[in-house]
Design a protein around this motif. Structure first.
Motif, PDB file in Angstrom:
ATOM      1  N   ARG A 151       0.817  -1.204   0.000  1.00 23.92           N
ATOM      2  CA  ARG A 151       0.000   0.000   0.000  1.00 23.92           C
ATOM      3  C   ARG A 151       0.850   1.252   0.000  1.00 23.92           C
ATOM      4  O   ARG A 151       0.497   2.274  -0.591  1.00 23.92           O
ATOM      5  CB  ARG A 151      -0.932  -0.037   1.222  1.00 23.92           C
ATOM      6  N   ASN A 152       2.012   1.223   0.668  1.00 20.98           N
ATOM      7  CA  ASN A 152       2.852   2.409   0.788  1.00 20.98           C
ATOM      8  C   ASN A 152       3.927   2.495  -0.286  1.00 20.98           C
ATOM      9  O   ASN A 152       4.752   3.402  -0.259  1.00 20.98           O
ATOM     10  CB  ASN A 152       3.535   2.434   2.167  1.00 20.98           C
ATOM     11  N   PHE A 153       3.923   1.535  -1.220  1.00 28.51           N
ATOM     12  CA  PHE A 153       5.004   1.513  -2.205  1.00 28.51           C
ATOM     13  C   PHE A 153       5.128   2.821  -2.960  1.00 28.51           C
ATOM     14  O   PHE A 153       6.230   3.353  -3.119  1.00 28.51           O
ATOM     15  CB  PHE A 153       4.787   0.357  -3.195  1.00 28.51           C
ATOM     16  N   PHE A 154       4.010   3.356  -3.468  1.00 26.10           N
ATOM     17  CA  PHE A 154       4.086   4.550  -4.306  1.00 26.10           C
ATOM     18  C   PHE A 154       4.520   5.774  -3.507  1.00 26.10           C
ATOM     19  O   PHE A 154       5.214   6.654  -4.030  1.00 26.10           O
ATOM     20  CB  PHE A 154       2.737   4.790  -4.993  1.00 26.10           C
ATOM     21  N   ASN A 155       4.136   5.849  -2.222  1.00 25.28           N
ATOM     22  CA  ASN A 155       4.633   6.935  -1.370  1.00 25.28           C
ATOM     23  C   ASN A 155       6.146   6.835  -1.211  1.00 25.28           C
ATOM     24  O   ASN A 155       6.874   7.827  -1.341  1.00 25.28           O
ATOM     25  CB  ASN A 155       3.961   6.876  -0.003  1.00 25.28           C
ATOM     26  N   TRP A 156       6.637   5.628  -0.892  1.00 21.03           N
ATOM     27  CA  TRP A 156       8.073   5.442  -0.707  1.00 21.03           C
ATOM     28  C   TRP A 156       8.831   5.656  -2.008  1.00 21.03           C
ATOM     29  O   TRP A 156       9.944   6.192  -2.012  1.00 21.03           O
ATOM     30  CB  TRP A 156       8.354   4.044  -0.156  1.00 21.03           C
ATOM     31  N   TYR A 157       8.230   5.256  -3.113  1.00 24.44           N
ATOM     32  CA  TYR A 157       8.866   5.450  -4.415  1.00 24.44           C
ATOM     33  C   TYR A 157       9.103   6.940  -4.660  1.00 24.44           C
ATOM     34  O   TYR A 157      10.226   7.351  -5.003  1.00 24.44           O
ATOM     35  CB  TYR A 157       7.981   4.850  -5.505  1.00 24.44           C
ATOM     36  N   TYR A 158       8.068   7.743  -4.489  1.00 28.64           N
ATOM     37  CA  TYR A 158       8.220   9.178  -4.710  1.00 28.64           C
ATOM     38  C   TYR A 158       9.128   9.817  -3.672  1.00 28.64           C
ATOM     39  O   TYR A 158       9.836  10.790  -3.962  1.00 28.64           O
ATOM     40  CB  TYR A 158       6.844   9.856  -4.713  1.00 28.64           C
ATOM     41  N   PHE A 159       9.149   9.283  -2.459  1.00 26.90           N
ATOM     42  CA  PHE A 159      10.020   9.843  -1.428  1.00 26.90           C
ATOM     43  C   PHE A 159      11.492   9.640  -1.801  1.00 26.90           C
ATOM     44  O   PHE A 159      12.303  10.573  -1.717  1.00 26.90           O
ATOM     45  CB  PHE A 159       9.718   9.185  -0.078  1.00 26.90           C
ATOM     46  N   CYS A 160      11.836   8.419  -2.229  1.00 27.44           N
ATOM     47  CA  CYS A 160      13.227   8.153  -2.647  1.00 27.44           C
ATOM     48  C   CYS A 160      13.609   9.004  -3.856  1.00 27.44           C
ATOM     49  O   CYS A 160      14.727   9.538  -3.941  1.00 27.44           O
ATOM     50  CB  CYS A 160      13.405   6.680  -2.972  1.00 27.44           C
ATOM     51  N   MET A 161      12.669   9.150  -4.793  1.00 24.14           N
ATOM     52  CA  MET A 161      12.949   9.972  -5.963  1.00 24.14           C
ATOM     53  C   MET A 161      13.142  11.434  -5.564  1.00 24.14           C
ATOM     54  O   MET A 161      13.960  12.152  -6.136  1.00 24.14           O
ATOM     55  CB  MET A 161      11.821   9.848  -6.979  1.00 24.14           C
ATOM     56  N   GLY A 162      12.373  11.864  -4.573  1.00 23.42           N
ATOM     57  CA  GLY A 162      12.510  13.241  -4.103  1.00 23.42           C
ATOM     58  C   GLY A 162      13.869  13.498  -3.469  1.00 23.42           C
ATOM     59  O   GLY A 162      14.469  14.560  -3.671  1.00 23.42           O
ATOM     60  N   LEU A 163      14.371  12.539  -2.695  1.00 22.87           N
ATOM     61  CA  LEU A 163      15.700  12.695  -2.100  1.00 22.87           C
ATOM     62  C   LEU A 163      16.773  12.803  -3.173  1.00 22.87           C
ATOM     63  O   LEU A 163      17.687  13.631  -3.071  1.00 22.87           O
ATOM     64  CB  LEU A 163      15.988  11.507  -1.180  1.00 22.87           C
ATOM     65  N   ALA A 164      16.666  11.965  -4.197  1.00 21.91           N
ATOM     66  CA  ALA A 164      17.647  12.023  -5.287  1.00 21.91           C
ATOM     67  C   ALA A 164      17.556  13.350  -6.029  1.00 21.91           C
ATOM     68  O   ALA A 164      18.577  13.957  -6.387  1.00 21.91           O
ATOM     69  CB  ALA A 164      17.420  10.859  -6.254  1.00 21.91           C
ATOM     70  N   THR A 165      16.327  13.820  -6.254  1.00 24.20           N
ATOM     71  CA  THR A 165      16.133  15.104  -6.928  1.00 24.20           C
ATOM     72  C   THR A 165      16.710  16.243  -6.103  1.00 24.20           C
ATOM     73  O   THR A 165      17.369  17.154  -6.643  1.00 24.20           O
ATOM     74  CB  THR A 165      14.632  15.345  -7.172  1.00 24.20           C
TER      75      THR A 165
END
Length: 583
Positions: A151-165
């Motif tokens: 359920r939280n995959f997409f939140n964590w996905y965007y969170f990791c992408m945000g850190l890289a950005t």
């Protein structure tokens, strides 16, 4: 997967975030021309994922499609890094911004080749990476458990992408502005090399979903079969329509789609005639389709109105990033007497806000929303998208107000005719609109991605996730068309978007126009979300220790309406998730 994604996003952001500065300052291109090049490039990049998704879903599989995409993308980054180092591939410097020599046709063609390679590479990477990563989780768990990994995959996905950005915006952009473009583009290129290595080294650890043939072929088979039987009458009892669980086994591992009463014209493809029963073991799929295959095309068609709402939102946002960076370049960017932040680095406020929102979403927002909705996950993904649409309107309105303030300060200090002189107004006036864009992305982007993944047929997930990029592509091209019309027809003296001197323009008028477009789009979206019904899925549940499988009792569960939280076409209570109607 995490290492690959972080390196990939770091490289992509470092490459794209500051390109408007590279085009205007290194290639001496006018503002509108440079912005249109980037928007058209973004549009082309966003069309390519459909091709990459179809290749992956049809025959290559997601893993090998991603590998090839990484190599092509890396080649494009090496190309543009080389062009930034060799002086013969750039026009002479023009620090005064007057009578500048623009990049020649040959120099621009080299740029276009580099951008084309990165577009092809991203087309293979984008739609497949997120679905390939989701394949590593059991996404059927957590339908009523908001703390589950699926359920939280997409939140964590965007969170990791945000850190890289965030890392790219603070490090790479500073190097590009202060050290040089050779090193500034070389760092993302090196990161892309690590991205490729990280992905390939862990190849044996991944769970891979076998491609089951082209989804477009199955769609074509349903349409052709329905056309051939267009004169037949659809039976009142849907149980008489054709079913074949063995035939559909490879494309329905997560559950079989059940018959719906919408778009009944396609049901003709599943009507069994005497000609179809001659050889029941090998049915002619161009004459007879199963209910599951008919419902696949129905599911995609039902998704289209919701998906289309993202187009006008992208249209409104397509040029804002470029224009805001140019605005920031005219403002006071000093954080201390000796330190001045690069204009493109301001995007970190959008990323930071998005990260904060994603972190607080499950801990604060979901428990708060659950009190009012009685929904275990707080709100549905349709409601989440609606909030993102509304916040983005507010962000564009704030952009218009800040531009009015910036021009007023320039007028008061007699700087309207001096584009190279810093206007004495802090660049941090731009922070509120960046923050609001970050909030909008945390709601809209994650909700839209989750909607496309959950509501798409299982065998078409890469293709349907690619629709997100197609919306970006169409919106980008429409945005270019709108900006070109504004630039061509608002005159030379009072042009809204002038080539060189933004102080003489009327950028605030452009923002007001985009705000109006988004208001109309929000009304359209709310209407579509209210009328939307989720896909019906037959789920096999293990109810005993021996592992015997039995179907759930025959009962349809419908998601709550976006407007009032009630079931639109059922009075029964059920699990209120965006991604399921179970029988």
């Amino acid at each position: 997967m995490a290492a690959n994604e972080v390196c990939d996003r770091f490289a992509g952001t470092g490459f794209h975030a500051n390109l408007i500065t590279y085009l205007t300052q290194q290639l001496n291109l006018p503002m509108v021309k440079a912005s249109n090049i980037l928007t058209n490039f973004g549009g082309t990049s966003s069309f390519m994922p459909l091709i990459g998704a179809l290749i992956a879903d049809s025959f290559a599989g997601r893993f090998y499609t991603i590998v090839v995409g990484l190599l092509v993308y890396l080649l494009g980054m090496v190309c543009i890094t080389t062009s930034s180092i060799l002086p013969q591939l750039r026009p002479p410097p023009c620090p005064t911004k007057e009578n500048c020599t623009e990049a020649s046709s040959s120099q621009l063609w080299i740029l276009y080749l580099c951008l084309l390679l990165t577009s092809l590479g991203s087309g293979a990477i984008r739609p497949n990476v997120v679905t390939f990563a989701a394949d590593q989780f059991d996404m059927t768990t957590g339908k009523s458990n908001p703390s589950s990994a699926g359920r939280n995959f997409f939140n964590w996905y965007y969170f990791c992408m945000g850190l890289a950005t965030l890392t790219a915006l603070t490090i790479v952009v500073y190097v590009q502005d202060r050290v040089g473009w050779g090193l500034g583009l070389g760092i993302p290129t090196i990161a892309m090399v690590f991205s490729f290595l990280a992905f390939v080294v862990a190849a044996r650890l991944y769970r891979r979903v076998k491609p089951e043939g082209s989804p477009l072929v199955r769609v074509a088979q349903v349409v052709v079969a329905a056309v051939k039987k267009r004169k037949l009458v659809v039976p009142e009892n849907p149980k008489s329509l054709y079913e074949n669980k063995e035939l559909d086994a490879g494309i329905s591992a997560d559950g079989r789609l059940l018959h719906t009463n919408t778009l009944q014209w396609f049901d003709r493809a599943a009507i069994v005639t005497q000609d179809d029963t001659k050889d029941p073991t090998t049915p002619n799929l161009w004459r007879l389709a199963t209910v599951h295959r008919v419902e696949e095309i129905k599911s995609v068609i039902r998704m289209v109105p919701i998906w289309a709402a993202a187009i006008l939102m992208v249209t409104a946002q397509s040029h804002q990033h470029s224009f805001i960076i140019i605005q920031a370049g005219t403002m006071d960017r000093h954080m201390s007497p000796s330190f001045e932040i690069p204009p493109a680095t301001l995007s970190i406020f959008s990323v930071l806000t998005m990260l904060i929102c994603l972190s607080a979403y499950n801990r604060l927002f979901v428990p708060f929303a659950r009190r009012f909705t009685n929904n275990p996950i707080g709100i549905t993904c349709l409601q989440r998208m609606g909030i993102g649409f509304a916040v983005n309107i507010l962000a564009t309105v704030v952009s218009a107000l800040v531009e009015i303030k910036r021009k007023q300060v320039a007028l008061n200090h007699g700087l309207l005719d001096k584009p190279n002189v810093m206007i004495p107004i802090s660049v941090f006036w731009l922070v509120p609109q960046f923050a609001l864009h970050g909030v909008a992305e945390a709601f809209m982007a994650v909700g839209h991605l989750e909607f496309l993944y959950d509501q798409s047929p299982e065998s078409m997930r890469s293709t349907c996730v690619a629709l997100n990029s197609i919306a970006v592509a169409i919106g980008s091209y429409v945005g270019t068309f709108v900006v070109s019309l504004i630039h061509d027809y608002t005159g030379k003296e009072n042009n809204w978007l002038p080539d060189r001197n933004l102080n003489k323009g009327k950028l605030d008028y452009y923002y007001w126009l985009m705000s109006g477009i988004q208001v109309v789009n929000l009304v359209y979206y709310v209407t579509c979300a209210y009328l939307y019904t989720n896909k019906p899925l037959e789920v096999i549940i293990d109810n005993n220790e021996e592992g015997d499988l039995e179907l759930a009792t025959e009962k349809t569960v419908v998601s709550k309406s976006l407007l009032n939280g009630q079931n639109r076409d059922s009075g029964e209570n059920g699990d209120q998730l965006c991604n399921e109607k179970r029988s």
